[in-house]
Motif scaffolding. Structure first.
Motif, PDB file in Angstrom:
ATOM      1  N   ILE A   1       0.839  -1.197   0.000  1.00 17.26           N
ATOM      2  CA  ILE A   1       0.000   0.000   0.000  1.00 17.26           C
ATOM      3  C   ILE A   1       0.874   1.247   0.000  1.00 17.26           C
ATOM      4  CG2 ILE A   1      -0.201   0.091   2.534  1.00 17.26           C
ATOM      5  CD1 ILE A   1      -3.105   1.056   2.124  1.00 17.26           C
ATOM      6  N   ASP A   2       0.402   2.277  -0.667  1.00 18.20           N
ATOM      7  CA  ASP A   2       1.082   3.564  -0.672  1.00 18.20           C
ATOM      8  C   ASP A   2       0.032   4.662  -0.500  1.00 18.20           C
ATOM      9  OD1 ASP A   2       3.139   5.368  -0.758  1.00 18.20           O
ATOM     10  OD2 ASP A   2       3.551   5.144  -2.903  1.00 18.20           O
ATOM     11  N   PHE A   3       0.499   5.862  -0.171  1.00 17.03           N
ATOM     12  CA  PHE A   3      -0.397   6.962   0.176  1.00 17.03           C
ATOM     13  C   PHE A   3      -0.058   8.175  -0.664  1.00 17.03           C
ATOM     14  CE2 PHE A   3       0.349   4.135   3.667  1.00 17.03           C
ATOM     15  CZ  PHE A   3      -0.923   3.851   4.133  1.00 17.03           C
ATOM     16  N   ILE A   4      -1.087   8.860  -1.149  1.00 19.54           N
ATOM     17  CA  ILE A   4      -0.894   9.975  -2.079  1.00 19.54           C
ATOM     18  C   ILE A   4      -1.698  11.176  -1.589  1.00 19.54           C
ATOM     19  CG2 ILE A   4      -1.213  10.773  -4.454  1.00 19.54           C
ATOM     20  CD1 ILE A   4      -0.966   7.850  -5.335  1.00 19.54           C
ATOM     21  N   GLY A   5      -1.012  12.273  -1.312  1.00 18.21           N
ATOM     22  CA  GLY A   5      -1.681  13.483  -0.854  1.00 18.21           C
ATOM     23  C   GLY A   5      -2.622  14.026  -1.899  1.00 18.21           C
ATOM     24  N   GLY A   6      -3.741  14.577  -1.447  1.00 16.00           N
ATOM     25  CA  GLY A   6      -4.767  15.070  -2.350  1.00 16.00           C
ATOM     26  C   GLY A   6      -4.297  16.176  -3.268  1.00 16.00           C
ATOM     27  N   ILE A   7      -3.196  16.839  -2.919  1.00 18.13           N
ATOM     28  CA  ILE A   7      -2.659  17.893  -3.770  1.00 18.13           C
ATOM     29  C   ILE A   7      -2.269  17.353  -5.145  1.00 18.13           C
ATOM     30  CG2 ILE A   7      -0.250  17.605  -3.032  1.00 18.13           C
ATOM     31  CD1 ILE A   7      -2.016  20.982  -3.531  1.00 18.13           C
ATOM     32  N   ARG A   8      -2.042  16.019  -5.236  1.00 14.72           N
ATOM     33  CA  ARG A   8      -1.618  15.414  -6.497  1.00 14.72           C
ATOM     34  C   ARG A   8      -2.782  15.163  -7.456  1.00 14.72           C
ATOM     35  NH1 ARG A   8       3.320  12.819  -5.815  1.00 14.72           N
ATOM     36  NH2 ARG A   8       3.340  12.690  -8.091  1.00 14.72           N
ATOM     37  N   GLY A   9      -4.015  15.163  -6.946  1.00  9.73           N
ATOM     38  CA  GLY A   9      -5.179  15.003  -7.811  1.00  9.73           C
ATOM     39  C   GLY A   9      -5.518  13.550  -8.117  1.00  9.73           C
ATOM     40  N   LEU A  10      -6.720  13.341  -8.657  1.00  7.19           N
ATOM     41  CA  LEU A  10      -7.184  11.983  -8.962  1.00  7.19           C
ATOM     42  C   LEU A  10      -6.439  11.375 -10.144  1.00  7.19           C
ATOM     43  CD1 LEU A  10     -11.058  12.313  -8.488  1.00  7.19           C
ATOM     44  CD2 LEU A  10      -9.320  11.651  -6.822  1.00  7.19           C
ATOM     45  N   SER A  11      -5.898  12.212 -11.015  1.00  8.09           N
ATOM     46  CA  SER A  11      -5.144  11.671 -12.150  1.00  8.09           C
ATOM     47  C   SER A  11      -3.929  10.891 -11.685  1.00  8.09           C
ATOM     48  CB  SER A  11      -4.728  12.798 -13.098  1.00  8.09           C
ATOM     49  OG  SER A  11      -3.902  13.734 -12.435  1.00  8.09           O
ATOM     50  N   GLU A  12      -3.367  11.287 -10.545  1.00  5.01           N
ATOM     51  CA  GLU A  12      -2.221  10.544 -10.014  1.00  5.01           C
ATOM     52  C   GLU A  12      -2.653   9.164  -9.527  1.00  5.01           C
ATOM     53  OE1 GLU A  12       1.790   9.762  -8.693  1.00  5.01           O
ATOM     54  OE2 GLU A  12       0.827  10.963 -10.253  1.00  5.01           O
ATOM     55  N   LEU A  13      -3.871   9.062  -8.983  1.00  2.00           N
ATOM     56  CA  LEU A  13      -4.387   7.753  -8.584  1.00  2.00           C
ATOM     57  C   LEU A  13      -4.551   6.857  -9.811  1.00  2.00           C
ATOM     58  CD1 LEU A  13      -7.125   8.623  -5.911  1.00  2.00           C
ATOM     59  CD2 LEU A  13      -4.688   8.216  -5.587  1.00  2.00           C
ATOM     60  N   GLU A  14      -5.095   7.416 -10.871  1.00  2.00           N
ATOM     61  CA  GLU A  14      -5.261   6.643 -12.101  1.00  2.00           C
ATOM     62  C   GLU A  14      -3.911   6.184 -12.648  1.00  2.00           C
ATOM     63  OE1 GLU A  14      -9.354   8.854 -13.692  1.00  2.00           O
ATOM     64  OE2 GLU A  14      -7.436   9.199 -14.705  1.00  2.00           O
ATOM     65  N   ARG A  15      -2.945   7.087 -12.620  1.00  2.00           N
ATOM     66  CA  ARG A  15      -1.614   6.748 -13.143  1.00  2.00           C
ATOM     67  C   ARG A  15      -0.981   5.615 -12.349  1.00  2.00           C
ATOM     68  NH1 ARG A  15       3.646   7.227 -12.495  1.00  2.00           N
ATOM     69  NH2 ARG A  15       3.442   8.171 -10.424  1.00  2.00           N
ATOM     70  N   ARG A  16      -1.046   5.714 -11.014  1.00  6.66           N
ATOM     71  CA  ARG A  16      -0.420   4.682 -10.186  1.00  6.66           C
ATOM     72  C   ARG A  16      -1.135   3.338 -10.321  1.00  6.66           C
ATOM     73  NH1 ARG A  16       2.702   6.110  -5.795  1.00  6.66           N
ATOM     74  NH2 ARG A  16       3.048   3.848  -5.664  1.00  6.66           N
ATOM     75  N   ALA A  17      -2.478   3.377 -10.378  1.00  6.04           N
ATOM     76  CA  ALA A  17      -3.238   2.128 -10.486  1.00  6.04           C
ATOM     77  C   ALA A  17      -3.050   1.467 -11.845  1.00  6.04           C
ATOM     78  CB  ALA A  17      -4.725   2.391 -10.242  1.00  6.04           C
ATOM     79  N   SER A  18      -2.559   2.221 -12.812  1.00  9.39           N
ATOM     80  CA  SER A  18      -2.326   1.676 -14.151  1.00  9.39           C
ATOM     81  C   SER A  18      -0.851   1.358 -14.397  1.00  9.39           C
ATOM     82  CB  SER A  18      -2.812   2.667 -15.215  1.00  9.39           C
ATOM     83  OG  SER A  18      -4.187   2.957 -15.042  1.00  9.39           O
ATOM     84  N   SER A  19       0.001   1.592 -13.388  1.00  6.19           N
ATOM     85  CA  SER A  19       1.428   1.330 -13.571  1.00  6.19           C
ATOM     86  C   SER A  19       1.927   0.344 -12.525  1.00  6.19           C
ATOM     87  CB  SER A  19       2.228   2.639 -13.533  1.00  6.19           C
ATOM     88  OG  SER A  19       1.961   3.371 -12.342  1.00  6.19           O
ATOM     89  N   ASP A  20       2.402   0.846 -11.382  1.00  5.77           N
ATOM     90  CA  ASP A  20       2.986  -0.056 -10.384  1.00  5.77           C
ATOM     91  C   ASP A  20       1.969  -0.573  -9.372  1.00  5.77           C
ATOM     92  OD1 ASP A  20       2.821   2.644  -9.456  1.00  5.77           O
ATOM     93  OD2 ASP A  20       4.102   2.119  -7.774  1.00  5.77           O
ATOM     94  N   MET A  21       0.747  -0.063  -9.399  1.00  9.22           N
ATOM     95  CA  MET A  21      -0.295  -0.508  -8.480  1.00  9.22           C
ATOM     96  C   MET A  21      -1.480  -1.042  -9.291  1.00  9.22           C
ATOM     97  SD  MET A  21       0.793  -0.157  -5.369  1.00  9.22           S
ATOM     98  CE  MET A  21       1.916   0.734  -4.297  1.00  9.22           C
ATOM     99  N   ARG A  22      -2.510  -1.543  -8.580  1.00  4.79           N
ATOM    100  CA  ARG A  22      -3.666  -2.123  -9.256  1.00  4.79           C
ATOM    101  C   ARG A  22      -4.962  -1.402  -8.910  1.00  4.79           C
ATOM    102  NH1 ARG A  22      -5.591  -7.384 -10.750  1.00  4.79           N
ATOM    103  NH2 ARG A  22      -7.387  -6.928 -12.096  1.00  4.79           N
ATOM    104  N   LEU A  23      -5.021  -0.858  -7.718  1.00  6.98           N
ATOM    105  CA  LEU A  23      -6.282  -0.403  -7.140  1.00  6.98           C
ATOM    106  C   LEU A  23      -6.037   0.929  -6.442  1.00  6.98           C
ATOM    107  CD1 LEU A  23      -9.242  -1.310  -6.310  1.00  6.98           C
ATOM    108  CD2 LEU A  23      -8.175  -2.371  -4.312  1.00  6.98           C
ATOM    109  N   ALA A  24      -6.973   1.866  -6.563  1.00  7.26           N
ATOM    110  CA  ALA A  24      -6.834   3.161  -5.898  1.00  7.26           C
ATOM    111  C   ALA A  24      -8.126   3.539  -5.190  1.00  7.26           C
ATOM    112  CB  ALA A  24      -6.467   4.240  -6.917  1.00  7.26           C
ATOM    113  N   PHE A  25      -7.982   4.265  -4.084  1.00  8.19           N
ATOM    114  CA  PHE A  25      -9.125   4.753  -3.328  1.00  8.19           C
ATOM    115  C   PHE A  25      -8.969   6.257  -3.116  1.00  8.19           C
ATOM    116  CE2 PHE A  25      -8.648   0.335  -2.016  1.00  8.19           C
ATOM    117  CZ  PHE A  25      -9.939  -0.146  -2.187  1.00  8.19           C
ATOM    118  N   SER A  26      -9.994   7.026  -3.492  1.00  6.44           N
ATOM    119  CA  SER A  26     -10.037   8.453  -3.158  1.00  6.44           C
ATOM    120  C   SER A  26     -10.861   8.610  -1.881  1.00  6.44           C
ATOM    121  CB  SER A  26     -10.636   9.270  -4.305  1.00  6.44           C
ATOM    122  OG  SER A  26     -11.946   8.832  -4.637  1.00  6.44           O
ATOM    123  N   MET A  27     -10.389   9.484  -0.992  1.00  4.11           N
ATOM    124  CA  MET A  27     -10.961   9.589   0.342  1.00  4.11           C
ATOM    125  C   MET A  27     -11.651  10.933   0.548  1.00  4.11           C
ATOM    126  SD  MET A  27      -9.767   6.677   1.591  1.00  4.11           S
ATOM    127  CE  MET A  27     -10.110   6.849   3.341  1.00  4.11           C
TER     128      MET A  27
END
Length: 412
Positions: A347-373
């Protein structure tokens, strides 16, 4: 009641206001810091991340790093790049980012208030991080980065800060780290005395950010007391650098999650497993929750909303009812097997300042699943601290970050 007092800050000479201040030491790696200081020998990263002035690969925890930090700080002071005020002052520190303004007061808080829980905590600290900052504070004999405090709004304090900023010229006004940074010096005894008196009536401070730096500053202060058994309590080592903001000024951003795999489940099996605890709905576009107990989920290029079912929420539990707890206790641990999110490499954590596009990028590269909080609120933070409880890891993300190098507090 709280103690908050003025001090004689070392701070940038006005002509160096854009060159010296830097993001906190823990916001970047050594490599990123080396890159950030290129062409700028005055950057405060030379103090807070002094390994950048030693051969690449030097551990930030080697003794020579702390000694270099001391040398670099003294060099900035002796050269006149940092200057010290003649008398104790308060400093108004205003930040504006994306149209939102927060205005705090820089001063010194008491190590006794920390030990007596007038300064309240909501996070556990790690021994390794404490040891690093203890050595840094001891070597430099200074607090080089402020602790981010909040308190329940006092109308008169807010009025004084507003009137002062409206009628006086700021000493600094510059863009850095995505925010407009503005500082006023309060050197008028009448205003200082009134602010000190008003803060003495504040019942509690709450650490918003900087638990490790705060614990380390207190530990150094206690060591200096041991070394000076005849201390009076008025020495500078009994206090530490902080910036205090009214709770109404602050906004906590979402602190999102990405997960490496589905723990062996197929996507359909995974959706079936979580359906008992969450109402699941497909979304046509990126989904950011707009209310508590609702989550965005991104899996295989598809966004979903997850709404927690009432049966898994206990609103009488201030920690258990946090959204970060709900997701952890009802999905991440029981379904995906992530029991220790602070140390689990899945699991990794991404500050909201990075935006939802960063979640999409990570879930499509080194990760599989993302959650926005949905963001934790300041009220929730205070309620948990008041109850003496601890928040789960990675519950809060504050923006903008307080810069280091704007105010330095020497311990003697």
């Amino acid at each position: 009641m709280a103690v908050f007092r003025p001090f004689r800050a070392f701070r940038p000479a006005e002509k160096y206001q854009r060159l010296i201040p830097a993001l906190p030491y823990d916001c970047m790696s050594s490599d990123e810091a080396r890159e950030a200081v290129k062409g700028n020998p005055l950057s405060f990263l030379h103090v807070d991340r002094a390994e950048i002035d030693l051969p690449p690969g030097t551990s930030p925890y080697e003794e020579q790093v702390y000694q270099r930090a001391r040398e670099n700080l003294l060099s900035l002071e002796k050269s006149g790049a940092l200057v010290q005020d003649d008398s104790p002052c308060f400093y108004i520190y205003r930040q504006e980012m994306h149209g939102r303004v927060q205005t705090g007061l820089a001063g010194c808080a008491s190590i006794d208030d920390y030990m007596n829980n007038v300064i309240k905590k909501h996070e556990k600290t790690l021994a390794k991080k404490e040891a690093d900052r203890i050595r840094h504070v001891s070597a430099t004999n200074a607090n080089t980065g402020p602790i981010f405090l909040t308190y329940r709004k006092d109308a008169r304090i807010s009025q004084i800060l507003e009137e002062y900023t409206a009628s006086r010229r700021p000493v600094y006004n510059f863009e850095a780290a995505g925010a407009l940074q503005t500082v006023w010096v309060i050197d008028e005894p009448a205003v200082i005395n009134e602010l000190s008196s008003l803060f003495s009536q504040v019942k509690a401070f709450y650490i918003a950010d900087g638990h490790h730096r705060c614990e380390s500053a207190v530990r150094v202060g206690r060591m200096k007391r041991y070394e000076s058994p005849c201390y009076t309590g008025d020495e500078e080592f009994n206090f530490f650098l902080a910036v205090a903001f009214a709770d109404s000024d602050l906004k906590i951003m979402d602190y999102n999650r990405v997960v490496r795999d589905l723990a062996g489940f197929s996507p359909q099996e995974f959706l079936g497993r979580i359906a008992d605890s969450f109402e699941i709905e497909k979304k046509e576009r990126a989904f950011s929750p707009q209310k508590r107990h609702t989550f965005g989920m991104y899996l295989d290029s598809q966004w979903y909303s997850l709404e927690a079912k009432p049966k898994i929420i206990d609103e009488s539990d201030p920690v258990g009812s946090l959204d970060v707890s709900v997701l952890q206790n009802s999905l991440l641990e029981p379904v995906l097997g992530i029991k220790d999110p602070k140390n689990d490499e899945r699991i990794d954590f991404i500050g909201g300042i990075r935006g939802l596009s960063e979640l999409e990028r990570r879930a499509s590269s080194d990760m599989r699943l993302a959650f926005s909080m949905y963001p934790t609120t300041v009220r929730e933070l205070m309620s948990i601290a008041d109850a003496g409880e601890i928040m789960p890891p990675k519950s809060t993300w504050f923006e903008p970050k307080l810069l280091s190098g704007l105010f330095i507090h020497h311990l003697s």
